[in-house]
Motif scaffolding. Structure first.
Motif, PDB file in Angstrom:
ATOM      1  N   LYS A  43       0.825  -1.199   0.000  1.00  0.00           N
ATOM      2  CA  LYS A  43       0.000   0.000   0.000  1.00  0.00           C
ATOM      3  C   LYS A  43       0.861   1.251   0.000  1.00  0.00           C
ATOM      4  N   GLU A  44       0.259   2.354  -0.419  1.00  0.00           N
ATOM      5  CA  GLU A  44       0.954   3.629  -0.405  1.00  0.00           C
ATOM      6  C   GLU A  44       1.026   4.188   1.004  1.00  0.00           C
ATOM      7  N   ARG A  45       2.025   5.028   1.227  1.00  0.00           N
ATOM      8  CA  ARG A  45       2.144   5.692   2.511  1.00  0.00           C
ATOM      9  C   ARG A  45       0.982   6.670   2.679  1.00  0.00           C
ATOM     10  N   GLU A  46       0.308   6.601   3.816  1.00  0.00           N
ATOM     11  CA  GLU A  46      -0.870   7.411   4.034  1.00  0.00           C
ATOM     12  C   GLU A  46      -0.744   8.267   5.284  1.00  0.00           C
ATOM     13  N   PHE A  47      -1.407   9.396   5.245  1.00  0.00           N
ATOM     14  CA  PHE A  47      -1.443  10.297   6.388  1.00  0.00           C
ATOM     15  C   PHE A  47      -2.261   9.699   7.513  1.00  0.00           C
ATOM     16  N   VAL A  48      -1.758   9.835   8.728  1.00  0.00           N
ATOM     17  CA  VAL A  48      -2.448   9.342   9.914  1.00  0.00           C
ATOM     18  C   VAL A  48      -2.893  10.494  10.809  1.00  0.00           C
ATOM     19  N   SER A  49      -1.952  11.340  11.190  1.00  0.00           N
ATOM     20  CA  SER A  49      -2.246  12.438  12.092  1.00  0.00           C
ATOM     21  C   SER A  49      -1.172  13.501  11.960  1.00  0.00           C
ATOM     22  N   TRP A  53       2.246  23.124  15.084  1.00  0.00           N
ATOM     23  CA  TRP A  53       2.659  23.552  16.410  1.00  0.00           C
ATOM     24  C   TRP A  53       2.392  25.021  16.689  1.00  0.00           C
ATOM     25  N   ARG A  54       2.520  25.861  15.687  1.00  0.00           N
ATOM     26  CA  ARG A  54       2.332  27.281  15.908  1.00  0.00           C
ATOM     27  C   ARG A  54       0.891  27.629  16.254  1.00  0.00           C
ATOM     28  N   SER A  55      -0.050  26.935  15.661  1.00  0.00           N
ATOM     29  CA  SER A  55      -1.459  27.188  15.923  1.00  0.00           C
ATOM     30  C   SER A  55      -2.073  26.187  16.896  1.00  0.00           C
ATOM     31  N   GLY A  56      -1.467  25.018  17.022  1.00  0.00           N
ATOM     32  CA  GLY A  56      -2.017  23.965  17.852  1.00  0.00           C
ATOM     33  C   GLY A  56      -3.061  23.116  17.160  1.00  0.00           C
ATOM     34  N   SER A  57      -3.331  23.371  15.900  1.00  0.00           N
ATOM     35  CA  SER A  57      -4.321  22.600  15.161  1.00  0.00           C
ATOM     36  C   SER A  57      -3.847  21.167  14.970  1.00  0.00           C
ATOM     37  N   THR A  58      -4.766  20.227  15.104  1.00  0.00           N
ATOM     38  CA  THR A  58      -4.465  18.816  14.901  1.00  0.00           C
ATOM     39  C   THR A  58      -5.339  18.250  13.797  1.00  0.00           C
ATOM     40  N   TYR A  59      -4.843  17.203  13.173  1.00  0.00           N
ATOM     41  CA  TYR A  59      -5.534  16.582  12.053  1.00  0.00           C
ATOM     42  C   TYR A  59      -5.459  15.068  12.194  1.00  0.00           C
ATOM     43  N   TYR A  60      -6.539  14.386  11.771  1.00  0.00           N
ATOM     44  CA  TYR A  60      -6.596  12.939  11.855  1.00  0.00           C
ATOM     45  C   TYR A  60      -7.256  12.363  10.614  1.00  0.00           C
ATOM     46  N   LYS A  65      -9.719   8.399  13.743  1.00  0.00           N
ATOM     47  CA  LYS A  65     -10.387   9.351  14.626  1.00  0.00           C
ATOM     48  C   LYS A  65     -11.047   8.632  15.796  1.00  0.00           C
ATOM     49  N   GLY A  66     -10.827   9.175  16.980  1.00  0.00           N
ATOM     50  CA  GLY A  66     -11.375   8.577  18.183  1.00  0.00           C
ATOM     51  C   GLY A  66     -10.488   7.528  18.806  1.00  0.00           C
ATOM     52  N   ARG A  67      -9.460   7.079  18.103  1.00  0.00           N
ATOM     53  CA  ARG A  67      -8.555   6.058  18.617  1.00  0.00           C
ATOM     54  C   ARG A  67      -7.121   6.564  18.771  1.00  0.00           C
ATOM     55  N   PHE A  68      -6.709   7.476  17.891  1.00  0.00           N
ATOM     56  CA  PHE A  68      -5.347   8.003  17.909  1.00  0.00           C
ATOM     57  C   PHE A  68      -5.366   9.435  18.437  1.00  0.00           C
ATOM     58  N   THR A  69      -4.344   9.796  19.198  1.00  0.00           N
ATOM     59  CA  THR A  69      -4.213  11.150  19.718  1.00  0.00           C
ATOM     60  C   THR A  69      -2.778  11.625  19.551  1.00  0.00           C
ATOM     61  N   ILE A  70      -2.612  12.778  18.925  1.00  0.00           N
ATOM     62  CA  ILE A  70      -1.289  13.350  18.747  1.00  0.00           C
ATOM     63  C   ILE A  70      -1.064  14.418  19.810  1.00  0.00           C
ATOM     64  N   SER A  71       0.155  14.503  20.312  1.00  0.00           N
ATOM     65  CA  SER A  71       0.504  15.489  21.319  1.00  0.00           C
ATOM     66  C   SER A  71       1.970  15.862  21.167  1.00  0.00           C
ATOM     67  N   GLY A 105       0.324  20.581   6.943  1.00  0.00           N
ATOM     68  CA  GLY A 105      -0.973  20.000   7.261  1.00  0.00           C
ATOM     69  C   GLY A 105      -1.032  18.526   6.941  1.00  0.00           C
ATOM     70  N   THR A 106      -2.005  18.141   6.129  1.00  0.00           N
ATOM     71  CA  THR A 106      -2.194  16.751   5.740  1.00  0.00           C
ATOM     72  C   THR A 106      -1.531  16.409   4.416  1.00  0.00           C
ATOM     73  N   ASN A 107      -0.806  17.343   3.846  1.00  0.00           N
ATOM     74  CA  ASN A 107      -0.245  17.175   2.511  1.00  0.00           C
ATOM     75  C   ASN A 107       1.107  16.477   2.559  1.00  0.00           C
ATOM     76  N   ARG A 108       1.136  15.217   2.202  1.00  0.00           N
ATOM     77  CA  ARG A 108       2.353  14.419   2.248  1.00  0.00           C
ATOM     78  C   ARG A 108       3.487  15.033   1.442  1.00  0.00           C
ATOM     79  N   CYS A 109       3.153  15.623   0.305  1.00  0.00           N
ATOM     80  CA  CYS A 109       4.177  16.152  -0.584  1.00  0.00           C
ATOM     81  C   CYS A 109       4.895  17.360  -0.008  1.00  0.00           C
ATOM     82  N   ARG A 110       4.362  17.971   1.012  1.00  0.00           N
ATOM     83  CA  ARG A 110       4.980  19.151   1.596  1.00  0.00           C
ATOM     84  C   ARG A 110       5.895  18.838   2.775  1.00  0.00           C
ATOM     85  N   TYR A 111       5.958  17.599   3.181  1.00  0.00           N
ATOM     86  CA  TYR A 111       6.865  17.230   4.270  1.00  0.00           C
ATOM     87  C   TYR A 111       8.260  16.977   3.715  1.00  0.00           C
ATOM     88  N   ASP A 112       9.267  17.514   4.377  1.00  0.00           N
ATOM     89  CA  ASP A 112      10.633  17.503   3.872  1.00  0.00           C
ATOM     90  C   ASP A 112      11.552  16.523   4.594  1.00  0.00           C
TER      91      ASP A 112
END
Length: 124
Positions: A43-49, A53-60, A65-71, A105-112
């Motif tokens: 399978k392809e690599r997929e976004f999880v969470s 940090w600057r805004s504190g916004s989280t994504y799942y 959702k409901g099972r994983f928590t990022i901190s 954010g959730t955009n895999r291509c933007r992670y370096d």
């Protein structure tokens, strides 16, 4: 030199839990977005969470959702992923990643920057 190191993976029975850690060096995570991704065999690599940090916004992803928590810990320059109610379909190599300017954010291509991954195996 930027380095991300994941840890905390292992073998766990369905319904169990794990806490993954990602320790960063060479950059302060509070200035960027940090994400967790996973890749199962065939399978392809997929976004999880993720966390902005600057805004504190989280994504799942809907599947966790409901099972994983990022901190985060600013003092330890570390991001965590608490995984509860594990299912066999959660089995994968889990990677942490960081962008270089924030806003990925959730955009895999933007992670370096990427860690080497930690294996999570869930038995039924």
């Amino acid at each position: 030199q930027v380095q991300l190191v994941e840890s905390g993976g292992g073998l766990v029975q369905a319904g169990g839990s794990l806490r993954l850690s990602c320790v960063a060096s060479g950059l302060t995570l509070s200035n960027y977005d940090v994400g967790w991704f996973r890749q199962a065999p065939g399978k392809e690599r997929e976004f999880v969470s993720g966390i902005a940090w600057r805004s504190g916004s989280t994504y799942y992803a809907d599947s966790v959702k409901g099972r994983f928590t990022i901190s985060r810990s600013n003092t330890k320059n570390t991001v965590y992923l608490q995984i509860n109610s594990l299912k066999p379909e959660d089995t994968a190599v889990y990677y942490c990643a960081s962008d270089s300017s924030g806003g990925a954010g959730t955009n895999r291509c933007r992670y370096d920057y990427w860690g080497q991954g930690t294996q999570v195996t869930v038995s039924s």
